[in-house]
Design an enzyme around this catalytic site. Sequence first.
Site, PDB file in Angstrom:
ATOM      1  N   LYS A  37       0.843  -1.202   0.000  1.00  0.00           N
ATOM      2  CA  LYS A  37       0.000   0.000   0.000  1.00  0.00           C
ATOM      3  C   LYS A  37       0.877   1.250   0.000  1.00  0.00           C
ATOM      4  O   LYS A  37       2.081   1.177   0.256  1.00  0.00           O
ATOM      5  CB  LYS A  37      -0.923  -0.010   1.225  1.00  0.00           C
ATOM      6  CG  LYS A  37      -0.197   0.023   2.557  1.00  0.00           C
ATOM      7  CD  LYS A  37      -1.158  -0.060   3.722  1.00  0.00           C
ATOM      8  CE  LYS A  37      -0.399  -0.041   5.044  1.00  0.00           C
ATOM      9  NZ  LYS A  37      -1.298  -0.015   6.210  1.00  0.00           N
ATOM     10  N   TYR A 266      14.408  31.873   3.804  1.00  0.00           N
ATOM     11  CA  TYR A 266      13.227  32.608   4.264  1.00  0.00           C
ATOM     12  C   TYR A 266      13.298  32.922   5.758  1.00  0.00           C
ATOM     13  O   TYR A 266      13.735  32.100   6.566  1.00  0.00           O
ATOM     14  CB  TYR A 266      11.966  31.799   4.003  1.00  0.00           C
ATOM     15  CG  TYR A 266      11.582  31.690   2.546  1.00  0.00           C
ATOM     16  CD1 TYR A 266      11.258  32.820   1.804  1.00  0.00           C
ATOM     17  CD2 TYR A 266      11.528  30.452   1.918  1.00  0.00           C
ATOM     18  CE1 TYR A 266      10.903  32.725   0.468  1.00  0.00           C
ATOM     19  CE2 TYR A 266      11.169  30.340   0.580  1.00  0.00           C
ATOM     20  CZ  TYR A 266      10.863  31.480  -0.139  1.00  0.00           C
ATOM     21  OH  TYR A 266      10.508  31.378  -1.462  1.00  0.00           O
TER      22      TYR A 266
END
Length: 373
Positions: A37, A266
Site C-alpha cells: 500500500k 526565508y
Amino acid sequence: MVSHPIWAEIDLSAIKNNIKEIRRITNPKSQVMAVVKANAYGHGSVEVSKICLENGADRLAVARSTEALELRDAGITCPILVFGYVTEEEILKMVENDITLTVYSLEIANSIQKIAEKLGKHSKIHIKVDTGMSRLGFLPEKSSVETIKKIRELENIEVEGIYTHFADADNSDKTYTTMQFSKFTSFLHDLEENGIDIPIKHASNSAAIIDHPETHLNMVRPGIILYGLYPSELVHKERINLQPAMSLKVLVTHVKDVPENTKISYGCTFETKKQSKIASLPIGYADGFTRMLRNGNVLIHGLRVPVVGRICMDQCMIDVTSIENVNVGDVVTVFGKDGTEKISIEEFGNKLGTINYELVCMVSARVPRIYLH
C-alpha cells in the site's frame, strides 16, 4: 550518468533479501502477503510487487482500490486484498478485476453480492475482526458470528479469509498483543463451532512476524520489514537480517562563498558567523524534506554537513565550508550511505519525533525512483 537532480534509489536486491528473510523466519506452511500500500511505502508498488512475488511472496495487499487497479494494469495477476473501504462504484471495478475485498459489515457484503450477481461472477472476500485496534472490523462477539453466517450464505460471495490487526505488537510488553490474539483465536473457535471454517487466517503484521511466531497462522502480512526497516527499536531485531532499500540523493546545483553575517533562506533565521561556502540543493518540503529538518545533516564526499536556514518548497542550502572541492553536480545523500558514513531513516525520525513508516511515505511522487537490480 545521473539524469535527474533528485532521485530515490531503490535497491531491489535489498528487498529480495528482506522477503527471503521473512520467508526464513515464517512458518513454512504460511503464505506471505506482501503489503504494498501507499506506493509500497514510497518505494514503488509495481516494481516492489514483482520482486516480492519472484522471491517468496504469494499474494499482495493494498489499502485502496486504485492501488489494486494499478497492479492489475501492470499485468500482476496474483490475489490482491484491499484492506480499506470501497464505494459501490469501486466495488464494480474490484469484482471485474478479481480483487479481494475486506468485509466488516453485512451492508458491504450485500453490496458486493448485488454487483457480483449482476456481473455473473463470484467475489472473494476476507472478513475483518476488531480485536483491539478499534478501527474497521466485526467485534468478536455472538452477533458477529450470526452476521458472518448470513454473509456465507450469499451465493456470489466466497469467504476466503479472516483477519485481525495488532495495535501494539512492536512494544516490548506483549500483553496487549497476546490478548488480541487470544480474542481472535477464540472467535475463530466460535465460528467453527457454528460450522464456519474459513480457509485463510491471518493476524501477523511486521512486528508480530518477528516477535510472535505463534500468531503466524497460515498467512502473514509483512509491511515495513519488506523495505528493510524495523517496526520499532523494541522488537527482536537480531532475529531477522534486514537491508534498507531506499536512499534519497540530490545533486549540488550551486556553490558560492558568502561573507560573515550573511542571512540565508526565508525568514532570515540563519546567519553565517564567518566567511562560508554555501551549496544549494534541489530538494524541499514538496519532495518530502520537511521544514522541521532545518537543523539536520546530509552527506557529501562521505562527510556530514549541516542544513542551514529554512527548507524551501523546492530547495535548501547546506554549509560546505569544511569540505574541499565541492562542485556543481556532486552527489549529496539525504539519507542512506556515503562511504563509511550513513544517515538512517531512524535518525530522521528521532529528529522529527515520528516513525520510519511516515518518512519513506513522505518522499513525494515527483521524486523519480531509480531501481538498482
